[in-house]
Design a protein around this motif. Structure first.
Motif, mmCIF file in Angstrom:
data_model
loop_
_atom_site.group_PDB
_atom_site.id
_atom_site.type_symbol
_atom_site.label_atom_id
_atom_site.label_comp_id
_atom_site.label_asym_id
_atom_site.label_seq_id
_atom_site.Cartn_x
_atom_site.Cartn_y
_atom_site.Cartn_z
ATOM 1 N N VAL A 166 -1.336 4.107 14.633
ATOM 2 C CA VAL A 166 -1.428 3.402 13.343
ATOM 3 C C VAL A 166 -1.678 1.919 13.618
ATOM 4 O O VAL A 166 -2.528 1.289 12.983
ATOM 5 C CB VAL A 166 -0.122 3.572 12.525
ATOM 6 C CG1 VAL A 166 -0.196 2.814 11.200
ATOM 7 C CG2 VAL A 166 0.194 5.036 12.287
ATOM 8 N N GLU A 167 -0.948 1.388 14.590
ATOM 9 C CA GLU A 167 -1.074 -0.028 14.922
ATOM 10 C C GLU A 167 -2.479 -0.345 15.461
ATOM 11 O O GLU A 167 -3.066 -1.371 15.099
ATOM 12 C CB GLU A 167 0.026 -0.415 15.933
ATOM 13 C CG GLU A 167 -0.018 -1.851 16.422
ATOM 14 C CD GLU A 167 0.001 -2.927 15.317
ATOM 15 O OE1 GLU A 167 0.311 -2.613 14.156
ATOM 16 O OE2 GLU A 167 -0.322 -4.081 15.647
ATOM 17 N N THR A 168 -3.024 0.563 16.283
ATOM 18 C CA THR A 168 -4.383 0.333 16.809
ATOM 19 C C THR A 168 -5.383 0.262 15.660
ATOM 20 O O THR A 168 -6.240 -0.628 15.608
ATOM 21 C CB THR A 168 -4.769 1.488 17.770
ATOM 22 O OG1 THR A 168 -3.742 1.581 18.746
ATOM 23 C CG2 THR A 168 -6.092 1.263 18.439
ATOM 24 N N MET A 169 -5.255 1.171 14.707
ATOM 25 C CA MET A 169 -6.210 1.193 13.588
ATOM 26 C C MET A 169 -5.973 -0.030 12.691
ATOM 27 O O MET A 169 -6.923 -0.648 12.218
ATOM 28 C CB MET A 169 -6.077 2.507 12.816
ATOM 29 C CG MET A 169 -6.548 3.699 13.641
ATOM 30 S SD MET A 169 -6.664 5.249 12.727
ATOM 31 C CE MET A 169 -4.980 5.840 12.760
ATOM 32 N N ARG A 170 -4.709 -0.390 12.495
ATOM 33 C CA ARG A 170 -4.393 -1.576 11.675
ATOM 34 C C ARG A 170 -5.059 -2.819 12.260
ATOM 35 O O ARG A 170 -5.665 -3.620 11.537
ATOM 36 C CB ARG A 170 -2.872 -1.768 11.587
ATOM 37 C CG ARG A 170 -2.422 -2.826 10.592
ATOM 38 C CD ARG A 170 -1.038 -3.362 10.903
ATOM 39 N NE ARG A 170 -1.000 -4.105 12.141
ATOM 40 C CZ ARG A 170 -1.461 -5.350 12.307
ATOM 41 N NH1 ARG A 170 -1.983 -6.012 11.280
ATOM 42 N NH2 ARG A 170 -1.419 -5.948 13.481
ATOM 43 N N GLN A 171 -4.970 -2.939 13.579
ATOM 44 C CA GLN A 171 -5.578 -4.107 14.230
ATOM 45 C C GLN A 171 -7.094 -4.122 14.045
ATOM 46 O O GLN A 171 -7.696 -5.165 13.863
ATOM 47 C CB GLN A 171 -5.231 -4.124 15.716
ATOM 48 C CG GLN A 171 -3.809 -4.589 15.956
ATOM 49 C CD GLN A 171 -3.424 -4.516 17.430
ATOM 50 O OE1 GLN A 171 -4.267 -4.366 18.298
ATOM 51 N NE2 GLN A 171 -2.140 -4.624 17.711
ATOM 52 N N LEU A 182 8.844 19.248 7.327
ATOM 53 C CA LEU A 182 8.007 18.099 6.958
ATOM 54 C C LEU A 182 8.793 17.139 6.062
ATOM 55 O O LEU A 182 8.723 15.917 6.229
ATOM 56 C CB LEU A 182 6.719 18.567 6.262
ATOM 57 C CG LEU A 182 5.821 17.470 5.693
ATOM 58 C CD1 LEU A 182 5.466 16.401 6.748
ATOM 59 C CD2 LEU A 182 4.531 18.062 5.115
ATOM 60 N N LYS A 183 9.581 17.698 5.153
ATOM 61 C CA LYS A 183 10.391 16.820 4.289
ATOM 62 C C LYS A 183 11.360 16.001 5.139
ATOM 63 O O LYS A 183 11.609 14.827 4.867
ATOM 64 C CB LYS A 183 11.161 17.652 3.253
ATOM 65 C CG LYS A 183 10.256 18.324 2.250
ATOM 66 C CD LYS A 183 11.083 19.076 1.225
ATOM 67 C CE LYS A 183 10.195 19.936 0.358
ATOM 68 N NZ LYS A 183 10.945 20.758 -0.584
ATOM 69 N N ALA A 226 3.523 15.841 12.874
ATOM 70 C CA ALA A 226 3.204 15.137 14.129
ATOM 71 C C ALA A 226 2.886 13.672 13.849
ATOM 72 O O ALA A 226 3.300 12.777 14.596
ATOM 73 C CB ALA A 226 2.026 15.828 14.819
ATOM 74 N N ALA A 227 2.154 13.414 12.775
ATOM 75 C CA ALA A 227 1.780 12.032 12.433
ATOM 76 C C ALA A 227 3.035 11.193 12.166
ATOM 77 O O ALA A 227 3.203 10.105 12.735
ATOM 78 C CB ALA A 227 0.879 12.026 11.199
ATOM 79 N N LEU A 228 3.907 11.718 11.342
ATOM 80 C CA LEU A 228 5.076 10.931 10.914
ATOM 81 C C LEU A 228 6.089 10.759 12.040
ATOM 82 O O LEU A 228 6.785 9.747 12.111
ATOM 83 C CB LEU A 228 5.737 11.600 9.697
ATOM 84 C CG LEU A 228 4.851 11.645 8.448
ATOM 85 C CD1 LEU A 228 5.386 12.640 7.426
ATOM 86 C CD2 LEU A 228 4.726 10.264 7.816
ATOM 87 N N ARG A 269 10.938 9.028 8.304
ATOM 88 C CA ARG A 269 9.960 7.933 8.311
ATOM 89 C C ARG A 269 10.352 6.887 7.261
ATOM 90 O O ARG A 269 10.312 5.697 7.513
ATOM 91 C CB ARG A 269 8.548 8.520 8.055
ATOM 92 C CG ARG A 269 7.470 7.564 7.903
ATOM 93 C CD ARG A 269 6.775 7.002 9.163
ATOM 94 N NE ARG A 269 7.204 7.350 10.479
ATOM 95 C CZ ARG A 269 7.698 6.444 11.363
ATOM 96 N NH1 ARG A 269 7.830 5.176 11.050
ATOM 97 N NH2 ARG A 269 8.042 6.820 12.561
ATOM 98 N N ILE A 270 10.759 7.345 6.069
ATOM 99 C CA ILE A 270 11.156 6.394 5.016
ATOM 100 C C ILE A 270 12.377 5.607 5.488
ATOM 101 O O ILE A 270 12.463 4.391 5.296
ATOM 102 C CB ILE A 270 11.476 7.116 3.675
ATOM 103 C CG1 ILE A 270 10.262 7.896 3.155
ATOM 104 C CG2 ILE A 270 11.935 6.114 2.618
ATOM 105 C CD1 ILE A 270 10.536 8.759 1.925
#
Ligand SMILES: Cc1ncc(COP(=O)(O)O)c(C=O)c1O
Length: 406
Positions: A288-293, A73-74, A279-281, A80-81
């Motif tokens: 994420v983009e769908t929810m952002r919109q 996960l790290k 899985a998310a990262l 991701r960063i």
């Protein structure tokens, strides 16, 4: 039973409290619309839930992980960063926590001694102040301008030889304000000059609307990045508030202290949640983009409607996060109540809409309304608040009293 000074002085989270009251009313069958809570209404994307189920079925989630999280996960966090910010953190500079809330709490425990001062903008998120107090430190409020942002002038007024930390949250809860690159550079340089540690709470960093640009303090330059501790998590961007995964990224010696504290407090965050976060990262971020919109559409729909509520005034259109923070001083006057707290209570009891008193964020006279709920509920909530306010307007018109209500 005699309680510690710490326990006697800590205030319960106003956002959690209002939300619990709203939920209790809903359980009793009352049709309350909850704009009090700071969480997306979407369920966690399926691919993330599937990864969690797969991890459970494989048996991996039965066991402890290192207190500071799975190395895998790290690695996903570091990647991701790197993708999002172009900044590299080796995994010994990352610690996984039970939500960003725990990341911030453990940082205060690691950095703050009695007498140490932590600079917090007004307004800012409810828990910062309480977490500083729980560490025995002194929260010091930095005033903001009309745009709800701090400047180096405000920081100059607040700093002294006890100042150690400054928390910057952009996009900001409760205002939705985003600091520009130049503003972050000025604040960052100020912090470097005054030897003040920056905490960048980037939890809303992916929720940015209408072509606005978000930068993290760690992206500005190497000197500022070296003075900054990064806090983030999966709660808001991936609709994973219930999974409780956040993280801290910073200098190895800091992370080692954070890890020691975590090893005696939370232990590891739930193993299944860590697999879900991987899985998310690692996903393609299209969810994420769908929810952002969807949030953007809600903001653009709801903002002009809230502006028209009698007595509600929005200083500026939010640029990110999912909150509106109207000045309701005219509404307080119009409704004949004493405070924004009283207005919040009456809106809940009479209009059946839950919102949060601005006082919880250091700004009485304001309300925080979350728009992380369906457009239908948002429109109904605004209709209800408008009807609630209109009754006072009508009384005033029939009584012949004029009032400024924009
Ligand atoms: C500004 C800010 N920081 C941190 C958090 C904590 O998020 P979580 O603990 O769910 O990761 C929140 C949640 O409301 C927030 O608004």
């Amino acid at each position: 039973m005699k309680f510690s000074d710490r326990a006697m002085n800590v205030e319960p989270s106003a956002t959690v409290k209002v939300s619990n009251t709203a939920k209790a009313m809903i359980r009793k069958g009352i049709d309350v619309i909850n704009l009090g809570i700071g969480e997306p209404d979407f369920t966690t994307p399926q691919l993330i839930a599937d990864a969690a189920i797969k991890a459970i079925k494989s048996g991996k989630t039965s066991f402890y992980t290192p207190a500071s999280g799975l190395p895998q996960l790290k690695e996903a966090i570091a990647e991701r960063i790197k993708k999002d910010y172009g900044v590299i953190y080796p995994i010994d500079q990352i610690s996984v926590t039970n939500g960003a809330k725990m990341a911030l709490y453990v940082l205060m425990q690691a950095l703050v001694d009695p007498g140490v001062e932590v600079l917090l903008p007004r307004p800012s998120w409810v828990s910062y102040k309480q977490q500083v107090l729980l560490a025995g430190g002194k929260p010091v409020i930095v005033e903001t301008g009309d745009d709800f942002k701090i400047t180096t002038d405000g920081l100059d007024d607040a700093v002294n030889h006890n100042t150690k930390v400054l928390v910057i949250n952009s996009p900001q809860n409760p205002t939705g304000t985003i600091y520009s690159k130049e503003e972050l550079e000025a604040i960052g340089n100020w912090a470097v000059l005054h030897n003040v540690i920056l905490i960048a709470d980037d939890i809303y960093g992916k929720l940015v609307y209408n072509q606005n640009q978000f930068y993290s303090l760690v992206q500005i330059n190497d000197r500022i990045a070296a003075s900054t501790i990064l806090v983030n998590g999966v709660s808001k961007a991936y609709s994973m508030t219930g999974w409780r995964i956040g993280y801290v990224a910073g200098a190895p010696e800091l992370i080692s202290k954070v890890n020691s504290i975590l090893s005696h407090t939370t232990g590891n965050p739930a193993t299944v949640s860590q697999y879900a976060a991987i899985a998310a990262l690692e996903s393609d971020q299209s969810e994420v983009e769908t929810m952002r919109q969807a949030f953007e559409q809600r903001l653009n729909t709801i903002y002009p409607l809230v502006e028209k509520i009698p007595g509600f005034k929005l200083r500026a259109k939010p640029e990110g996060a999912f909150y509106l923070f109207p000045d309701v001083s005219a509404a307080i006057q119009l409704a004949g109540v004493q405070s924004s707290g009283e207005l919040v209570d009456r809106l809940l009891q009479e209009a059946h809409v839950a919102v949060v008193d601005g006082a919880a964020f250091g700004m009485p006279g304001y309300l925080r309304m979350s728009y992380a709920t369906s457009l239908e509920d948002l429109s109904t909530a605004v209709e209800r608040i408008t009807a609630f306010m209109n009754q006072f307007l009508e009384k005033q018109v029939s009584g012949g009293i004029g009032i400024e209500t924009d």
